[in-house]
Scaffold this motif. Structure first.
Motif, mmCIF file in Angstrom:
data_model
loop_
_atom_site.group_PDB
_atom_site.id
_atom_site.type_symbol
_atom_site.label_atom_id
_atom_site.label_comp_id
_atom_site.label_asym_id
_atom_site.label_seq_id
_atom_site.Cartn_x
_atom_site.Cartn_y
_atom_site.Cartn_z
ATOM 1 N N ASN A 72 -13.146 13.292 -12.828
ATOM 2 C CA ASN A 72 -12.455 13.985 -13.916
ATOM 3 C C ASN A 72 -10.976 13.628 -13.980
ATOM 4 O O ASN A 72 -10.372 13.628 -15.064
ATOM 5 N N ASN A 73 -10.360 13.324 -12.846
ATOM 6 C CA ASN A 73 -8.931 13.002 -12.802
ATOM 7 C C ASN A 73 -8.640 11.516 -12.758
ATOM 8 O O ASN A 73 -7.511 11.091 -13.003
ATOM 9 N N PHE A 115 -6.564 0.314 -18.289
ATOM 10 C CA PHE A 115 -7.084 0.723 -16.994
ATOM 11 C C PHE A 115 -5.960 0.643 -15.969
ATOM 12 O O PHE A 115 -4.887 0.093 -16.248
ATOM 13 N N SER A 116 -6.189 1.206 -14.808
ATOM 14 C CA SER A 116 -5.110 1.290 -13.820
ATOM 15 C C SER A 116 -4.714 -0.062 -13.236
ATOM 16 O O SER A 116 -3.694 -0.157 -12.564
ATOM 17 N N SER A 208 -9.242 5.008 -15.874
ATOM 18 C CA SER A 208 -8.387 5.035 -17.066
ATOM 19 C C SER A 208 -7.641 6.352 -17.205
ATOM 20 O O SER A 208 -7.011 6.603 -18.226
ATOM 21 N N GLY A 209 -7.727 7.198 -16.171
ATOM 22 C CA GLY A 209 -7.153 8.527 -16.254
ATOM 23 C C GLY A 209 -5.759 8.620 -15.688
ATOM 24 O O GLY A 209 -5.109 7.604 -15.381
ATOM 25 N N ASP A 231 -0.227 7.614 -20.752
ATOM 26 C CA ASP A 231 0.397 8.256 -21.902
ATOM 27 C C ASP A 231 -0.599 8.410 -23.048
ATOM 28 O O ASP A 231 -0.295 8.091 -24.190
ATOM 29 N N TRP A 232 -1.815 8.890 -22.722
ATOM 30 C CA TRP A 232 -2.824 9.055 -23.770
ATOM 31 C C TRP A 232 -3.666 10.311 -23.546
ATOM 32 O O TRP A 232 -4.872 10.331 -23.772
ATOM 33 N N ALA A 233 -3.014 11.376 -23.125
ATOM 34 C CA ALA A 233 -3.731 12.642 -22.962
ATOM 35 C C ALA A 233 -4.161 13.183 -24.322
ATOM 36 O O ALA A 233 -3.535 12.884 -25.350
ATOM 37 N N PRO A 234 -5.228 13.973 -24.374
ATOM 38 C CA PRO A 234 -5.596 14.621 -25.640
ATOM 39 C C PRO A 234 -4.416 15.422 -26.194
ATOM 40 O O PRO A 234 -3.615 15.980 -25.436
ATOM 41 N N ALA A 235 -4.316 15.475 -27.512
ATOM 42 C CA ALA A 235 -3.163 16.101 -28.156
ATOM 43 C C ALA A 235 -3.027 17.572 -27.811
ATOM 44 O O ALA A 235 -1.920 18.122 -27.837
#
Length: 544
Positions: A72-73, A115-116, A208-209, A231-235
């Motif tokens: 999840n993280n 991706f990381s 990708s988290g 820098d792509w967390a849900p709004a």
């Protein structure tokens, strides 16, 4: 390796035999801007105590909570499911379209996700992820995801657009794209054999988290570091950009008393698996209890009807009515564990109330067993044709207080003349025995997912098949849930499954299982996703 983390690994290696072995005062010395009171503080390392070690980071097999808590993280997903409203929102996908019969889904993607390892998360990478999760890879040993049904193929329309097609309606696919089972990993990571996703491989998984795993002591501890470029967390999240925390020290701490003592002593910041008997102590000390619902198949006992002792419907019905779930909750658990009123939780999609048909009624149980020819023997256990009505169940380590629960159920069943032998989960033959209905006719389990498909995941012969079923009608009913595009009819199909499971007395529902966490009062923004896995992206630690 930091001095603090070195000490944490040493503590974990000794199984945290005493609270004092945990290093330092977690949460102190948080770096970055101090921030005014109530404003998020950037920096610092959070200490998180996990009850059990993870077993794999392959997303389709991440349902085990220690696995899912990491995935999840470590991974972003195409979509995000709001844990309060259960609404599906954009994440890596900015928009999507679904055809009328839910056999084709097209997603428009962000063009700035990586991706990381720095490689782009583009449509080709997304297609490779879902081709693997939807079809599996026999050569690599990678299994099909239980969250994805009827998958046929993908098409890369352009760099930022991908289409998925299905051989039959797949109404649960949109929600499936939000689950940890659909966590997006790099194409290179997808080339790994299944055994290379397990213990010892955590630092090599490219996700990708917002976090990556940078250090691992097998079975003992992990260090998660924040990605500076995320820098792509849900709004809908509290902030954008990198996570507030610099990192997370995860220490595997099996002993309940050590986890609780560490939290209360300020040596741990967040812990998972606060037992029911510890909740009051934690709350009274001023710490937060987070009891998050799992919204799926309830904590239940599956009756494996292919075992000859359970082949008679009357015997199964007697067992259902011989178990007092209310007594289980009142004796062992708290208000955070509602008594089950169906095979599904009342908060689950497609739930229908079965409580009247599941009611505790030991007199009816005795009558049913009498009718089935089972007579009370000299020791109080029923017999028929020289055979005792004796069943076996294994303790389920992932389920809260499983041993105590099963022992109480055993006492209840003894009153109607049924013997239930409770075996330890660490028995040498456990792994084989639980796959044999003759050796393990009763099975203790649950599964969480905030979608109608969760019931298929648990009971279909091609999914978890916890009943070890050969019931073609049950499969047909479950497939209807997974293949009905109309939401109202899909709920009706789910109700039909619950009705059938109840009528056939295949399941003894006990309670709605939460995941219970304890958090220090200086920890803020700690949340869980829709089925209670920890979410550390918005978490921050107030400077002490």
């Amino acid at each position: 390796m930091s001095t603090k983390h070195t000490r944490l690994i040493a503590a974990g290696a000794a199984a945290l035999a005493a609270v004092g072995l945990l290093a330092g005062c977690a949460g102190q010395g948080a770096a970055g801007s101090a921030g005014a009171a109530g404003e998020p503080v950037e920096g610092g390392t959070l200490t998180y105590l996990e009850h059990q070690p993870y077993t794999t980071l392959y997303p389709p097999q991440a349902g085990f909570y220690p696995n899912g808590g990491l995935v999840n993280n470590l991974t972003a997903r195409l979509t995000w499911q709001d844990p309060e409203t259960l609404e599906i929102q954009p994440w890596v996908a900015t928009d999507w379209a679904v055809n009328a019969d839910a056999t084709e889904y097209t997603f428009d993607l962000r063009d700035d996700v990586t991706f990381s390892d720095g490689t782009p998360l583009d449509a080709a990478a997304v297609a490779e992820n879902f081709d693997t999760y939807g079809l599996g890879d026999e050569e690599l040993g990678l299994t099909v995801s239980e969250a994805i049904n009827n998958y046929a193929s993908s098409e890369v329309v352009d760099d930022d657009t991908v289409t998925f097609r299905f051989s039959a309606p797949a109404p649960g696919f949109l929600q499936a794209t939000s689950t940890i089972n659909s966590g997006l990993v790099s194409p290179d990571t997808l080339d790994r054999k299944l055994e290379d996703w397990g213990a010892g491989s955590a630092t090599e998984i490219i996700g990708s988290g917002p976090f990556t795993i940078t250090e691992e002591e097998i079975g003992t501890s992990l260090h998660l570091a924040a990605r500076e470029d995320y820098d792509w967390a849900p709004a809908s999240f509290e902030h954008q950009g990198r996570a507030y925390l610099d990192g997370i020290d995860l220490v595997v701490t099996p002993e309940d008393s050590v986890r609780i003592g560490s939290l209360l002593a300020g040596q741990a910041d967040v812990i998972r698996y606060v037992q029911a008997f510890d909740e009051q102590q934690v709350a009274d000390a001023g710490f937060e209890i987070v009891a998050a619902p799992t919204r799926g198949v309830n904590n239940s006992l599956g009756l494996r009807f292919t075992n000859p002792l359970l082949s008679d419907l009357r015997v199964r019905q007697a067992l259902v009515h011989g178990v007092d779930a209310q007594e289980v909750v009142d004796t062992i658990f708290t208000a955070n564990y509602p008594v089950a009123t169906s095979e599904l939780a009342a908060t689950a999609a497609g739930y229908t109330d079965e409580s009247a048909k599941l009611a505790y009624d030991p007199e009816q149980s005795e009558q049913l067993l009498d009718e089935a020819g089972w007579k009370i023997g000299d020791d109080g256990i029923r017999e028929k044709g020289g055979e005792r009505l004796s069943l076996t169940v294994y303790e389920a380590k992932p389920q809260p207080l499983s041993k105590q629960t099963l022992e109480l159920v055993s006492q209840q069943l003894a009153k109607i003349g049924v013997e239930l032998n409770v075996k330890a989960a660490d028995a040498g033959s456990y792994a084989e025995d639980i796959l044999d209905p003759l050796k393990t006719p009763v099975y203790h389990s649950m599964v969480g997912r905030a979608d109608n498909d969760v019931i298929k995941s648990q009971y279909h012969t091609q999914n978890r098949n916890t009943l070890l079923s050969d019931d073609a009608k049950l499969d047909e009913l479950l497939e209807a849930v997974a293949s009905e595009p109309d939401p109202a009819k899909r709920d009706e199909a789910s109700a039909a499954v619950q009705d059938y499971l109840t009528e056939q007395a295949y399941v003894i529902p006990l309670f709605e299982e939460p995941q219970v966490y304890g958090a220090a009062p200086y920890v803020h923004g700690f949340t869980t996703e829709a089925v209670a896995r920890p979410q550390f992206y918005d978490t921050w630690v107030e400077k002490q």
